[in-house]
Write a protein that holds these residues in place. Structure first.
Motif, PDB file in Angstrom:
ATOM      1  N   THR A  25      39.844  33.570  37.200  1.00  0.00           N
ATOM      2  CA  THR A  25      39.282  33.737  38.549  1.00  0.00           C
ATOM      3  C   THR A  25      40.053  34.735  39.412  1.00  0.00           C
ATOM      4  O   THR A  25      39.487  35.716  39.892  1.00  0.00           O
ATOM      5  N   HIS A  28      40.231  38.544  38.372  1.00  0.00           N
ATOM      6  CA  HIS A  28      39.124  39.418  38.761  1.00  0.00           C
ATOM      7  C   HIS A  28      39.408  40.096  40.104  1.00  0.00           C
ATOM      8  O   HIS A  28      39.086  41.268  40.294  1.00  0.00           O
ATOM      9  N   TYR A  29      40.013  39.372  41.029  1.00  0.00           N
ATOM     10  CA  TYR A  29      40.391  39.962  42.320  1.00  0.00           C
ATOM     11  C   TYR A  29      41.558  40.934  42.131  1.00  0.00           C
ATOM     12  O   TYR A  29      41.564  42.018  42.707  1.00  0.00           O
ATOM     13  N   ARG A  33      37.837  43.764  40.136  1.00  0.00           N
ATOM     14  CA  ARG A  33      36.474  43.484  39.670  1.00  0.00           C
ATOM     15  C   ARG A  33      35.677  42.740  40.731  1.00  0.00           C
ATOM     16  O   ARG A  33      34.454  42.780  40.733  1.00  0.00           O
ATOM     17  N   ARG A  34      36.392  42.019  41.581  1.00  0.00           N
ATOM     18  CA  ARG A  34      35.781  41.352  42.731  1.00  0.00           C
ATOM     19  C   ARG A  34      36.484  41.860  43.975  1.00  0.00           C
ATOM     20  O   ARG A  34      37.694  42.057  43.987  1.00  0.00           O
ATOM     21  N   ASN A  35      35.699  42.046  45.019  1.00  0.00           N
ATOM     22  CA  ASN A  35      36.248  42.543  46.278  1.00  0.00           C
ATOM     23  C   ASN A  35      36.982  41.419  47.002  1.00  0.00           C
ATOM     24  O   ASN A  35      36.452  40.321  47.149  1.00  0.00           O
ATOM     25  N   ASN A  38      35.519  39.056  49.591  1.00  0.00           N
ATOM     26  CA  ASN A  38      34.680  37.925  49.200  1.00  0.00           C
ATOM     27  C   ASN A  38      35.455  36.709  48.715  1.00  0.00           C
ATOM     28  O   ASN A  38      34.848  35.745  48.261  1.00  0.00           O
ATOM     29  N   ILE A  39      36.774  36.741  48.820  1.00  0.00           N
ATOM     30  CA  ILE A  39      37.563  35.590  48.383  1.00  0.00           C
ATOM     31  C   ILE A  39      37.303  34.423  49.341  1.00  0.00           C
ATOM     32  O   ILE A  39      37.299  34.613  50.561  1.00  0.00           O
TER      33      ILE A  39
END
Length: 75
Positions: A25, A28-29, A33-35, A38-39
């Motif tokens: 999880t 990815h941040y 891969r994840r902004n 958006n956490i």
């Protein structure tokens, strides 16, 4: 060590374990891969408590670090 922000004290593995998150999880941040925008706030608050950093400062540091990594990969 893969990081969420520059002065991170604990490993991502330890943070995920403390938060009860699946193994990939936070990676990815950390890898962009994840902004980071958006956490989930709940995770951010918990990470700030574990790391001993004020929540707003932590979020700003995470955004700054993610932006720097993004710029380095675009060169």
């Amino acid at each position: 060590m893969l990081k969420l922000y520059e002065n991170q004290k604990n490993t991502i593995y330890k943070l995920q374990k403390e938060l009860g998150l699946p193994p990939t999880t936070l990676y990815h941040y950390a890898k962009g891969r994840r902004n980071i925008d958006n956490i989930p706030a709940f995770w951010l608050i918990q990470i700030s408590q574990i790391e001993g950093v004020e929540v707003n400062k932590l979020f700003k540091e995470m955004k700054k670090y993610q932006e720097r990594l993004r710029n380095e990969t675009n060169k």
